[in-house]
Scaffold this motif. Structure first.
Motif, PDB file in Angstrom:
ATOM      1  N   GLY A  13     -21.577  18.371-118.533  1.00 35.62           N
ATOM      2  CA  GLY A  13     -21.075  18.395-119.891  1.00 35.62           C
ATOM      3  C   GLY A  13     -20.452  17.077-120.292  1.00 35.62           C
ATOM      4  N   CYS A  14     -19.719  17.104-121.386  1.00 39.03           N
ATOM      5  CA  CYS A  14     -19.131  15.894-121.961  1.00 39.03           C
ATOM      6  C   CYS A  14     -17.630  15.818-121.689  1.00 39.03           C
ATOM      7  N   LEU A  15     -17.118  14.613-121.706  1.00 38.30           N
ATOM      8  CA  LEU A  15     -15.674  14.428-121.651  1.00 38.30           C
ATOM      9  C   LEU A  15     -15.105  14.836-123.012  1.00 38.30           C
ATOM     10  N   PRO A  16     -14.220  15.828-123.055  1.00 39.71           N
ATOM     11  CA  PRO A  16     -13.811  16.386-124.347  1.00 39.71           C
ATOM     12  C   PRO A  16     -12.833  15.498-125.106  1.00 39.71           C
ATOM     13  N   GLU A  17     -12.833  15.636-126.414  1.00 37.24           N
ATOM     14  CA  GLU A  17     -11.906  14.876-127.244  1.00 37.24           C
ATOM     15  C   GLU A  17     -10.458  15.281-126.989  1.00 37.24           C
ATOM     16  N   SER A  18     -10.252  16.466-126.435  1.00 39.60           N
ATOM     17  CA  SER A  18      -8.885  16.930-126.154  1.00 39.60           C
ATOM     18  C   SER A  18      -8.193  16.081-125.104  1.00 39.60           C
ATOM     19  N   ILE A  19      -8.939  15.164-124.492  1.00 45.35           N
ATOM     20  CA  ILE A  19      -8.337  14.274-123.502  1.00 45.35           C
ATOM     21  C   ILE A  19      -7.193  13.469-124.105  1.00 45.35           C
ATOM     22  N   VAL A  20      -7.201  13.320-125.424  1.00 47.28           N
ATOM     23  CA  VAL A  20      -6.139  12.565-126.101  1.00 47.28           C
ATOM     24  C   VAL A  20      -4.765  13.179-125.847  1.00 47.28           C
ATOM     25  N   ASN A  21      -4.728  14.474-125.534  1.00 45.58           N
ATOM     26  CA  ASN A  21      -3.445  15.143-125.287  1.00 45.58           C
ATOM     27  C   ASN A  21      -2.778  14.689-123.998  1.00 45.58           C
ATOM     28  N   LEU A  22      -3.513  13.923-123.183  1.00 42.83           N
ATOM     29  CA  LEU A  22      -2.956  13.405-121.935  1.00 42.83           C
ATOM     30  C   LEU A  22      -2.316  12.037-122.105  1.00 42.83           C
ATOM     31  N   ALA A  23      -2.232  11.575-123.333  1.00 43.85           N
ATOM     32  CA  ALA A  23      -1.786  10.194-123.583  1.00 43.85           C
ATOM     33  C   ALA A  23      -0.395   9.907-123.038  1.00 43.85           C
ATOM     34  N   GLU A  24       0.488  10.877-123.025  1.00 38.81           N
ATOM     35  CA  GLU A  24       1.867  10.632-122.597  1.00 38.81           C
ATOM     36  C   GLU A  24       2.039  10.568-121.091  1.00 38.81           C
ATOM     37  N   THR A  25       1.022  11.016-120.338  1.00 39.02           N
ATOM     38  CA  THR A  25       1.193  11.095-118.883  1.00 39.02           C
ATOM     39  C   THR A  25       0.118  10.379-118.082  1.00 39.02           C
ATOM     40  N   LEU A  26      -1.134  10.405-118.526  1.00 44.71           N
ATOM     41  CA  LEU A  26      -2.249  10.022-117.665  1.00 44.71           C
ATOM     42  C   LEU A  26      -2.292   8.518-117.400  1.00 44.71           C
ATOM     43  N   GLU A  27      -2.342   8.166-116.097  1.00 44.51           N
ATOM     44  CA  GLU A  27      -2.442   6.776-115.676  1.00 44.51           C
ATOM     45  C   GLU A  27      -3.727   6.484-114.907  1.00 44.51           C
TER      46      GLU A  27
END
Length: 419
Positions: free
Chosen positions: A241-255
């Protein structure tokens, strides 16, 4: 006579009980003496830490003793003798067992950690491990433990770190770990877990999750962005599948996001460029198409960017190449046809790069004109090639026949790395 007999019987019973207690005392003294000699012998042959000895009348250490003895009974191979001194009730002296004051009562000593990393131990995890309710750390990486995880691990309400990597555990994703309220570090890579990832995984808060190199096969839900973690490593599984647009919700934590060889398809969403804390982004060895999102030029902390072995097209944008902390940029084995500005000479900014096997006319080791024309004459429209809610990451709305095809080389083997 009856009174005398009763008195005699009582006196005899008292005397017999006294003799029994004396014998019992002698027995335990002898047992302790033997245990001391055994410990002394073990100290000569093996290095192990010294720790607080069991204080008297400590039911928590008594339960730990029962748990560890049950565990030792189902260990079938211990070539490095990690458990050789797991003898007797003084569990705080056992190799790999660490005691500390309890969180609720500093006067009470408890087993707070177990570290058997790199022990090459074979066996399985018994249900009695659920008695270790004060455990905060369980590190078992690089052993030969097998089977499934016992449901009783749900009793480990204080467990903060669980490392089961590089073992032989099997079965579906161990959902018991989702019932651990204090768990922040989960490492189950290099095992044989299979099947789907539970939706509840993406409603949890972690510091780091390592799931790579298992047999996990179904897609991750579009709620992927609900998970809270600084490090996500899902590589070498069969998600799709695809990398979802909801990935933006990880902006505060994901490194760090590592999704090597996970059968990703479709285009990279622009939302990846909003993950402003990102330092590592690796989606190599997939089937990603379309251009590099220009939004990636906003990732000022990015150090490693790997897009290799995909089917991406278009230009390599200058804004990405100019990122101030970019140390390694790999985009080989794609179909890029142009490099903007500094991208043509990344060595001038001391960035390690690999641009082989693209369609860059002035660079060596590129694809043939025939290969490049077959792809670049049919550009992908990422707006139409969208992800639907079906199938986790999302299935491409456009049929797969509209996408270019190419063989994907074998992905790299990501070995577990531990301090």
């Amino acid at each position: 006579m009856g009174l005398l007999s009763s008195s005699y019987s009582s006196s005899f019973t008292t005397f017999a009980l006294f003799l029994f207690l004396v014998q019992l005392s002698c027995f335990f003294n002898n047992l302790n003496a033997k245990h001391s000699v055994a410990n002394s012998h073990n100290r000569r042959g093996h290095h192990h830490h010294h720790n607080t000895q069991n204080p008297p009348l400590n039911p928590r250490l008594d339960r730990a003793f029962l748990a560890l003895q049950a565990w030792k009974s189902v260990i079938y191979s211990d070539p490095k003798n990690f458990t050789a001194n797991w003898v007797g009730p003084r569990v705080c002296n056992y190799t790999g067992v660490y005691c500390a004051p309890s969180q609720d009562d500093p006067k009470v000593t408890v087993v707070a950690g177990i570290d058997l990393n790199h022990g090459d131990i074979a066996g399985f995890l018994p249900a009695e491990l659920g008695l270790l309710s004060d455990l905060a750390l369980l590190h078992l990486n690089s052993n030969r433990f097998c089977g499934i995880l016992p449901r009783t691990l749900s009793n480990l309400s204080l467990l903060h770190e669980l490392d089961l990597s590089n073992n032989r555990f099997v079965g579906p994703f161990p959902t018991v770990v989702l019932s651990l309220p204090s768990l922040r570090y989960l490492d189950i890579r290099f095992n044989e877990f299979e099947g789907s990832l539970p939706v509840d995984l993406f409603n949890k808060t972690f510091d780091a999750i390592f799931l790579n190199n298992n047999r996990l096969s179904s897609s991750i839900p579009r709620s992927f962005g609900r998970i809270s973690a600084s490090v996500l490593v899902f590589a070498n599984n069969r998600f799709g599948g695809c990398l979802p647009e909801s990935i933006v919700n990880l902006a505060e934590t994901l490194e760090e996001l590592v999704m090597i060889n996970t059968s990703l398809q479709g285009c990279l969403p622009q939302q990846v460029g909003f993950l402003y804390k990102l330092r590592v982004f690796d989606v190599s060895f997939n089937k990603i198409v379309g251009p590099i999102p220009y939004s990636l030029a906003g990732l000022s902390h990015l150090e490693q960017l790997n897009l290799a072995h995909n089917m991406m097209t278009g230009i390599v944008p200058m804004g990405v190449c100019e990122l101030p902390n970019l140390a390694n940029f790999t985009f080989s084995y794609n179909f890029f046809c142009e490099e903007e500005g500094i991208c043509r000479n990344l060595t001038s900014k001391r960035t390690v790069f690999d641009d082989r096997r693209n369609c860059l006319p002035e660079k060596p080791l590129q694809r043939s004109k025939k290969e490049c024309n077959a792809v670049n004459q049919n550009p992908v429209d990422c707006i139409k090639l969208c992800c639907t809610t079906e199938g986790g990451f999302g299935n491409n709305a456009t049929s797969s026949s509209s996408m270019p095809t190419m063989p994907i080389s074998a992905p790299p083997f990501i070995a577990p790395s531990h301090p």
